[in-house]
Write an enzyme that holds these catalytic residues in place. Structure first.
Site, short mmCIF file in Angstrom:
data_model
loop_
_atom_site.label_atom_id
_atom_site.label_comp_id
_atom_site.label_asym_id
_atom_site.label_seq_id
_atom_site.Cartn_x
_atom_site.Cartn_y
_atom_site.Cartn_z
N ARG A 46 43.41 19.89 56.98
CA ARG A 46 43.13 19.48 55.33
C ARG A 46 44.53 19.85 54.80
NH1 ARG A 46 44.89 24.00 54.25
NH2 ARG A 46 44.02 23.52 51.94
N GLN A 193 39.14 28.15 51.49
CA GLN A 193 40.39 27.79 52.12
C GLN A 193 41.30 29.20 51.44
OE1 GLN A 193 38.55 25.58 50.29
NE2 GLN A 193 39.26 23.36 50.73
N ASP A 234 46.55 17.32 45.01
CA ASP A 234 46.40 16.29 45.93
C ASP A 234 47.11 15.06 45.45
OD1 ASP A 234 44.17 18.72 46.25
OD2 ASP A 234 44.52 17.33 48.03
N ASN A 244 43.49 18.83 42.11
CA ASN A 244 43.66 19.80 42.85
C ASN A 244 42.26 20.35 43.10
OD1 ASN A 244 45.10 21.25 44.83
ND2 ASN A 244 44.95 23.22 43.57
O1 MRU Z 1 39.85 20.08 50.54
P1 MRU Z 1 41.39 20.54 50.78
O2 MRU Z 1 41.61 21.56 51.66
O3 MRU Z 1 42.07 19.30 51.66
O4 MRU Z 1 42.15 20.77 49.51
C1 MRU Z 1 43.62 21.04 49.44
C2 MRU Z 1 44.04 21.26 48.00
O5 MRU Z 1 43.29 21.23 47.10
C3 MRU Z 1 45.43 22.12 47.95
O6 MRU Z 1 45.59 22.81 47.00
C4 MRU Z 1 46.45 20.77 47.87
O7 MRU Z 1 45.96 19.73 49.23
C5 MRU Z 1 47.72 20.83 48.07
S1 MRU Z 1 48.23 21.41 49.36
C6 MRU Z 1 49.87 21.46 49.65
#
Ligand code: MRU
Length: 348
Positions: A46, A193, A234, A244
């Site tokens: 992810r 996360q 994102d 994000n």
């Molecule tokens: O759901 P996820 O864990 O994929 O979400 C990730 C995020 O929101 C991160 O902050 C984003 O991808 C930036 S990573 C450099």
């Protein structure tokens, strides 16, 4: 870098299973695009840049054995499957589309040769992501003073990218530049996360990290111990609205209230000039089980209604600056982001 997030080896794709961290460090191996698509969907991997790299490698696996017009129709099928896994991070579509352009330019090659070219492109995307993170880190570190306590949300680190990280890349670069850094990490409900991944990788790197529950951020900001907030993204729209991980927007509101700068580390691959504002960014909604269960244990009444958006949008007026691998963008973002995107060599 504590561990490789994703790697191409022996015509297969290896990923560390992020669902099992920090308890177990398990490597998964995928030999076909369907496996890669499943890995993205189920969050084995992810983080926006990381799933962009994974999707590119998935395309390479997917077109193996095909050439010419058969490769074209195969690509259409593979691209659709990979793009449908997660909607918010634009890096995913960006990675797939870049592979598609390389395919179009090499249709005259036989299958074996075409596969090698596509494989090499996917590996280049992986390598370039780390380079971009290092460049972003250097630009971002210049914004920090000699000693900093940084608040972050989710995981925008080595695990969310091909390596080094975006927001955590800035932290690492500041440390490498001789600055003193410490991090407060939001645990980041519901997928954790922050407490599982950010804490794990910073701890491995011996960067001081303190975890807090998301609802403690205001208290920590008010205490005056945070010098700046740095998060990843994102998808960032043309006007600088930032999608994000859910919980980023309230953090930006709180940072403004306490006069703390709010920085976004955004590789150009996550900036989508085709989205005029955050209103056009598709926001993924995930299963309510992430709220009603905790590690498989029921923690809410059975059958209760849930709402589980995975991302939120922070309006551009709350964003102090956007750090890219080409330099730092300041408001008005409509101009500064376009200028940085245009300065990049096509077709990035
Ligand atoms: O759901 P996820 O864990 O994929 O979400 C990730 C995020 O929101 C991160 O902050 C984003 O991808 C930036 S990573 C450099």
């Amino acid at each position: 870098v504590p561990v490789k997030t994703i790697e191409w080896r022996d015509n297969s794709v290896r990923m560390i299973d992020q669902r099992l961290l920090p308890a177990r460090e398990t490597i998964r191996i995928y030999k076909d695009y369907k496996g890669v698509a499943d890995a993205i969907r189920t969050m084995v991997i992810r983080g926006a840049p990381a799933i962009g790299v994974a999707a590119a490698m998935g395309v390479a696996l997917g077109i193996r054995g095909y050439s010419g017009t058969r490769a074209q129709s195969r690509f259409a099928l593979v691209a659709k499957a990979l793009k449908s896994t997660r909607p918010t991070a634009v890096n995913l579509a960006w990675g797939v589309d870049r592979m598609g352009r390389v395919l179009e330019a090499n249709l005259s090659l036989d299958a074996a040769h075409l596969f090698r070219v596509m494989r090499d492109e996917a590996i280049a995307i992986c390598r370039e992501d780390i380079e971009a993170n290092r460049a972003m880190g250097k630009f971002g570190a210049e914004l920090l003073s000699a000693s900093n306590t940084i608040l972050t949300h989710c995981n925008a680190g080595a695990l969310a990218t091909a390596g080094y990280g975006t927001a955590l890349g800035v932290v690492r670069a500041a440390k490498e530049a001789g600055k003193k850094v410490a991090v407060f990490a939001d645990e980041t409900r519901p997928f954790l996360q922050g407490s599982r991944l950010t804490a794990w990788e910073l701890h491995k790197d011996k960067i001081p990290v303190t975890i807090i529950a998301d609802n403690m951020a205001a208290t920590v900001l008010r205490s005056g111990r945070i010098d700046c907030v740095i998060v990843g993204t994102d998808r960032t729209a043309a006007n600088g609205d930032v999608a994000n991980k859910i919980g980023t927007y309230p953090l930006a509101v709180m940072a403004r209230r306490h006069n703390v700068p709010f920085y976004v580390a955004a590789p150009l691959s996550s900036i989508d000039l085709n989205c005029p504002s955050g209103d056009q960014i598709p926001i993924e909604e995930r299963s309510g089980l992430e709220l009603t269960e905790f590690r498989g244990k029921q923690v809410a009444p059975k059958g209760i209604a849930t709402f589980n958006p995975a991302f939120d949008v922070t309006p551009n007026d709350l964003v102090t600056a956007i750090i890219t691998e080409r330099g730092v963008a300041y408001p008005p973002y409509t101009e500064s982001l376009k200028a940085l995107k245009d300065s990049a060599r096509p077709p990035k």
